[in-house]
Scaffold this motif. Sequence first.
Motif, short mmCIF file in Angstrom:
data_model
loop_
_atom_site.label_atom_id
_atom_site.label_comp_id
_atom_site.label_asym_id
_atom_site.label_seq_id
_atom_site.Cartn_x
_atom_site.Cartn_y
_atom_site.Cartn_z
N LEU A 101 -5.80 -7.64 -15.65
CA LEU A 101 -5.51 -8.96 -15.03
C LEU A 101 -3.83 -8.78 -15.01
O LEU A 101 -3.09 -9.33 -13.82
CB LEU A 101 -5.67 -10.16 -15.93
N VAL A 102 -3.26 -8.37 -16.38
CA VAL A 102 -1.53 -8.30 -16.28
C VAL A 102 -1.15 -7.33 -15.18
O VAL A 102 -0.20 -7.44 -14.54
CB VAL A 102 -1.33 -7.96 -17.72
N GLU A 103 -1.89 -6.16 -15.19
CA GLU A 103 -1.57 -5.27 -14.19
C GLU A 103 -1.73 -5.52 -12.70
O GLU A 103 -0.65 -5.10 -12.08
CB GLU A 103 -2.39 -4.05 -14.37
N ALA A 104 -2.56 -6.56 -12.58
CA ALA A 104 -2.62 -7.08 -11.14
C ALA A 104 -1.63 -8.21 -10.76
O ALA A 104 -1.23 -8.45 -9.82
CB ALA A 104 -3.93 -7.76 -10.68
N GLY A 105 -0.94 -8.60 -11.79
CA GLY A 105 0.18 -9.40 -11.59
C GLY A 105 0.18 -10.91 -12.47
O GLY A 105 0.87 -11.82 -12.03
#
Length: 285
Positions: free
Chosen positions: A210-214
């Motif tokens: 999720l963090v990678e997705a923004g």
Amino acid sequence: MHNEHGIDLHTHSNASDGTESPADVVRAAAASGLHTIALTDHDTVSGWDAASRAALECDITLLPGIEVSSKFGGASVHVLAYLPDPSHPALNESMARVRYDRIHRAERIVAAIGADYELTWADVQAVSEPGATIGRPHIADALISLGIVGDRGEAFAGILHHRSKYYVPHESPSPADVVSQIVAAGGVPVLAHGGSRGAALLTEAPFAALVEAGLAGVEVGHRENDAAAQQTLLGYAERYDLIVTGSSDYHGDGKPNRLGEHTTAPDQLARIIEQAAGTAPVNLR
């Protein structure tokens, strides 16, 4: 925490499953001593204009937002989108698909309940605002109006429970896809009440995705997040430098949640506004 900072970033109107009009939600927020709120109806921006006009009338700051539906591991997971571009094609298409699925899902649930109780689709429409995204809360209101249950709590504990024989699952995009769409629309994605459902999402790998997705933030202060979930969310916020919010998830008379029962710190609101590139806050002080 009541009205500690005067900033409540999660409310619903009758554009989705709240019981008050968008303007009345804003008026109620101003009357309760809040100076900033976000209207975050499910998968729709249809309440934004009326809420914006009311914010100017009441001299309160409004963050136009959306609570976007997603699904992870069979559980419903919601992502709050603050200040996205309401005309962004991918986000709009995704929300339209969810609204379409929700309506047809609701029709199937009503048909199943109608086999055992005197309930029709017309009964549900009668208690829903024209254009509202019809879901299980509206079915609950119809059951109340017919005297089948006493309140929404009773409806969701029984007939509308997710383990009830009447339950129909719904299709939604993944949380990571929703986060990506919100970012593409210039919005700021914040995971809503992460401790309430979809707990598997709070494990290492899915959360990192999720963090990678923004993902920009996590809603920590919420009555559905227990102490353990709050600690987990705060741990992730520290590790990934995420925005931390608190909010009521106000639904008018639809839920016991009261405006300002959890609030957001001013510096965290400032981070949301700074990151947003889709639309502007209304009446920003």
